[in-house]
Enzyme design. Structure first.
Site, short mmCIF file in Angstrom:
data_model
loop_
_atom_site.label_atom_id
_atom_site.label_comp_id
_atom_site.label_asym_id
_atom_site.label_seq_id
_atom_site.Cartn_x
_atom_site.Cartn_y
_atom_site.Cartn_z
N GLY A 136 9.61 34.24 60.54
CA GLY A 136 8.75 34.27 59.35
C GLY A 136 8.08 32.92 59.11
N ASP A 147 15.88 26.04 58.42
CA ASP A 147 16.14 27.19 57.55
C ASP A 147 17.54 27.68 57.89
OD1 ASP A 147 15.80 29.30 55.83
OD2 ASP A 147 14.36 30.39 57.07
N CYS A 200 18.50 30.45 51.74
CA CYS A 200 18.23 31.53 50.78
C CYS A 200 19.53 31.80 50.03
CB CYS A 200 17.67 32.78 51.46
SG CYS A 200 18.70 33.45 52.76
C1 LIG Z 1 17.93 32.12 57.56
S1 LIG Z 1 17.83 32.68 59.18
C2 LIG Z 1 16.31 32.03 59.71
C3 LIG Z 1 15.10 32.78 59.22
C4 LIG Z 1 13.80 32.29 59.84
N1 LIG Z 1 13.61 30.87 59.67
C5 LIG Z 1 12.58 33.00 59.27
O1 LIG Z 1 11.90 32.45 58.41
O2 LIG Z 1 12.32 34.13 59.71
C6 LIG Z 1 18.99 31.65 59.98
C7 LIG Z 1 18.97 31.71 61.48
O3 LIG Z 1 19.90 30.74 61.96
C8 LIG Z 1 20.36 31.20 63.21
N2 LIG Z 1 21.56 30.41 63.56
C9 LIG Z 1 22.79 30.48 63.01
N3 LIG Z 1 23.62 29.58 63.60
C10 LIG Z 1 22.88 28.92 64.53
C11 LIG Z 1 23.16 27.89 65.45
N4 LIG Z 1 24.37 27.34 65.53
N5 LIG Z 1 22.17 27.47 66.25
C12 LIG Z 1 20.94 28.02 66.18
N6 LIG Z 1 20.62 29.01 65.32
C13 LIG Z 1 21.58 29.44 64.50
C14 LIG Z 1 20.58 32.68 63.00
O4 LIG Z 1 20.59 33.38 64.23
C15 LIG Z 1 19.39 33.04 62.10
O5 LIG Z 1 18.35 33.56 62.87
#
Ligand SMILES: C[S@@+](CC[C@H](N)C(=O)[O-])C[C@H]1O[C@@H](n2cnc3c(N)ncnc32)[C@H](O)[C@@H]1O
Length: 435
Positions: free
Chosen positions: A260, A323, A376
């Protein structure tokens, strides 16, 4: 669900199908992971109702629980029967389904699910509620509707806003679009919607946001295939307004999927390079599809499947968008299953992961560059307090105050709460690397 389970599930009535989905969520499965499979069993004609009843029950879950408890002489200790009761109450108190149909279909569901001997109890309770709807409706509205651990945390974090937060979290979030300015302006798209007689209004805080007055299948909206817009919450759209000009910069979107914010950056800027990183390859596939549909220039985009707690940049990075994975307590309206799935013990683990990602990403940022930390979540431990720890540990970090007329200024960063007819709970903190 295997084939024999599927065919026996097909013989169940719609209420029993809803109860099965509610049971899956109670057993720890996310709604997104079971919805497609479960909805396929439901006839096309009934899918809208199935959806409304499932999401509605999850949205009101703890409120329904609170008003049901006094009606029982002893705890039922049976998740399926409890779900039948909540579903019955939800239909009587929150929908226009005729009461007799709500009761008989729900009692039949209890029987079909193998609880014939207890179906009399379900019947008696639902009939009592149907005779005293006003009282029960008032009681339902007066409940906070949160699991007790979240109730305690939010009450402590937001004593003045607590009641409003609880009420707002029970509401349905508006369907909000972000127009793709590379293709169409907001006013132009509002005109297109108007021509199609689709009611919509411009967002107040985001100048590329549009709120649709009705929900529906977004793929049927004009310009979807061509990438004229994305679905994105209004408060999530503010990310791009806080970031500095990213033209010709090296940017890392550290937790990027499903893209996003990556897409919004590409709609607005021409970075020298944009690294979209996430540890979830499946979610990154959705990021690729989204950028493709939006017809954004991908030549300078690098999609990387990696763990942000260990990943190292090969060149100096000007800006990092982080994020972070979080409790998602700010988006409960859109994902009401979070109410049931999230446990208090998850929070400390999430805070520790955020801390680790922050540490690693900060090392990749060049001096003079900036990082935008986003969640969020509406829990201070993931936001203001996480940032207090960060600044205490990094003498080379300085906050860039976000000057805005939205949200609540915190000791560090700015917090947006979920508002009625408006955006979700989000937190932003902008940090500059000064040495
Ligand atoms: C809040 S979402 C991101 C939403 C995205 N920024 C958007 O606007 O569509 C958090 C993301 O962090 C990723 N995530 C969680 N732990 C992670 C890690 N250790 N390394 C990389 N990504 C990670 C998850 O897979 C998820 O896609």
């Amino acid at each position: 669900m295997n084939q024999s389970n599927q065919s026996s599930a097909k013989n169940l009535n719609l209420r029993a199908q809803v109860v099965k989905t509610l049971l899956a969520v109670q057993n720890g499965q996310s709604l997104a992971s079971v919805l497609n499979q479960h909805i396929n069993i439901v006839s096309e004609r009934d899918r809208g109702l199935y959806h409304e009843l499932t999401l509605g029950c999850l949205r009101q879950w703890y409120s329904l629980k609170a008003i049901t408890l006094p009606l029982l002489t002893k705890p039922l200790d049976n998740e399926a029967l409890e779900s039948c009761l909540y579903l019955g109450l939800y239909q009587i108190l929150c929908t226009r389904i005729p009461v007799h149909a709500a009761i008989s279909e729900t009692v039949n569901a209890a029987k079909q699910l193998g609880f014939e001997p207890m179906s009399g109890l379900v019947n008696a309770i639902l009939r009592r509620v149907s005779r005293e709807t006003d009282e029960f409706q008032t009681a339902l509205n007066n409940t906070h509707g949160l699991p007790s651990w979240l109730f305690k945390r939010l009450k402590k974090d937001w004593p003045d806003q607590f009641d409003e937060i609880c009420q707002n979290l029970k509401q349905v979030a508006p369907l909000t679009l972000r127009v793709n300015e590379r293709q169409v302006s907001r006013n132009e798209y509002l005109d297109i919607l108007d021509e199609e007689q689709i009611d919509a209004r411009p967002c107040i805080l985001s100048n590329v946001g549009i709120v649709l007055e009705q929900t529906g299948n977004i793929t049927h909206l004009p310009g979807f295939e061509e990438g004229g817009f994305s679905v994105q919450d209004e408060h999530a759209q503010l990310c791009a307004t806080i970031l500095p000009n990213l033209d010709d910069k090296v940017v890392v979107d550290a937790c990027a999927a499903p893209g996003g914010k990556t897409a919004h950056i590409l709609e607005r800027y021409n970075p020298k390079k944009l690294i979209a990183l996430d540890h979830d390859a499946k979610r990154l596939l959705r990021l690729s599809e989204n950028i493709e549909r939006l017809a954004l220039d991908q030549t300078e985009v690098e999609i990387v499947t990696a763990d942000a707690t260990t990943w190292q940049a090969e060149e100096a990075v000007d800006c990092i968008v982080l994020d972070a994975p979080c409790s998602a307590t700010g988006v409960i309206r859109r994902h009401p299953d979070i109410r049931l799935l999230r446990q208090s013990t998850d929070i400390a683990q999430t805070v520790a992961l955020q801390h680790q990602i922050l540490q690693q990403m900060w090392q990749q940022l060049k001096v003079g560059g900036s990082m935008l930390y986003i969640t969020c979540s509406i829990l201070k431990v993931e936001n203001e307090q996480q940032m207090a720890t960060f600044f205490a540990e990094h003498s080379d970090a300085e906050e860039i105050k976000i000057e805005a007329d939205w949200g609540i200024e915190q000791t560090y960063g700015r917090q947006l709460l979920p508002y009625l007819h408006s955006g979700d709970g989000f937190y932003y903190c902008h940090i500059k690397k000064v040495a």
